[in-house]
Design a protein around this motif. Structure first.
Motif, PDB file in Angstrom:
ATOM      1  N   ASN A  12      -0.851  31.241  29.684  1.00 55.79           N
ATOM      2  CA  ASN A  12      -0.115  30.385  30.622  1.00 55.79           C
ATOM      3  C   ASN A  12      -0.344  28.906  30.292  1.00 55.79           C
ATOM      4  N   TYR A  13      -1.558  28.569  29.828  1.00 59.00           N
ATOM      5  CA  TYR A  13      -1.817  27.193  29.392  1.00 59.00           C
ATOM      6  C   TYR A  13      -0.886  26.821  28.242  1.00 59.00           C
ATOM      7  N   VAL A  14      -0.736  27.737  27.292  1.00 58.30           N
ATOM      8  CA  VAL A  14       0.148  27.478  26.146  1.00 58.30           C
ATOM      9  C   VAL A  14       1.589  27.301  26.636  1.00 58.30           C
ATOM     10  N   ASP A  15       1.998  28.132  27.585  1.00 58.55           N
ATOM     11  CA  ASP A  15       3.345  27.980  28.161  1.00 58.55           C
ATOM     12  C   ASP A  15       3.497  26.605  28.804  1.00 58.55           C
ATOM     13  N   ASP A  16       2.443  26.126  29.465  1.00 59.40           N
ATOM     14  CA  ASP A  16       2.483  24.792  30.078  1.00 59.40           C
ATOM     15  C   ASP A  16       2.658  23.704  29.012  1.00 59.40           C
ATOM     16  N   ILE A  17       1.982  23.881  27.888  1.00 61.87           N
ATOM     17  CA  ILE A  17       2.108  22.915  26.788  1.00 61.87           C
ATOM     18  C   ILE A  17       3.554  22.896  26.289  1.00 61.87           C
ATOM     19  N   THR A  18       4.139  24.084  26.126  1.00 65.43           N
ATOM     20  CA  THR A  18       5.521  24.184  25.657  1.00 65.43           C
ATOM     21  C   THR A  18       6.480  23.515  26.641  1.00 65.43           C
TER      22      THR A  18
END
Length: 61
Positions: A12-18
């Protein structure tokens, strides 16, 4: 393969970065050329950290 709650949270953190990158991409037209250059320089600093974390994640324990 089941995913742990910790893995899901990190993904989910990676999704936030995207999502953040998409927002940046969509609003850079509002910046002056100097501001765009400054933002790009600032982002380059983060890229090296991002690459460092990817390498760390890929390393076996």
């Amino acid at each position: 393969m089941p995913a742990s709650g910790e893995l899901i949270r990190m993904m989910n953190y990676v999704d936030d970065i995207t999502t953040t990158l998409r927002r940046i991409s969509g609003t850079t037209a509002l910046l002056t050329d100097d501001e765009r250059k400054r933002l790009a320089d600032y982002m380059r600093q983060s890229v090296s950290r991002y690459q460092e974390i990817i390498q760390k994640v890929e390393q076996p324990k």
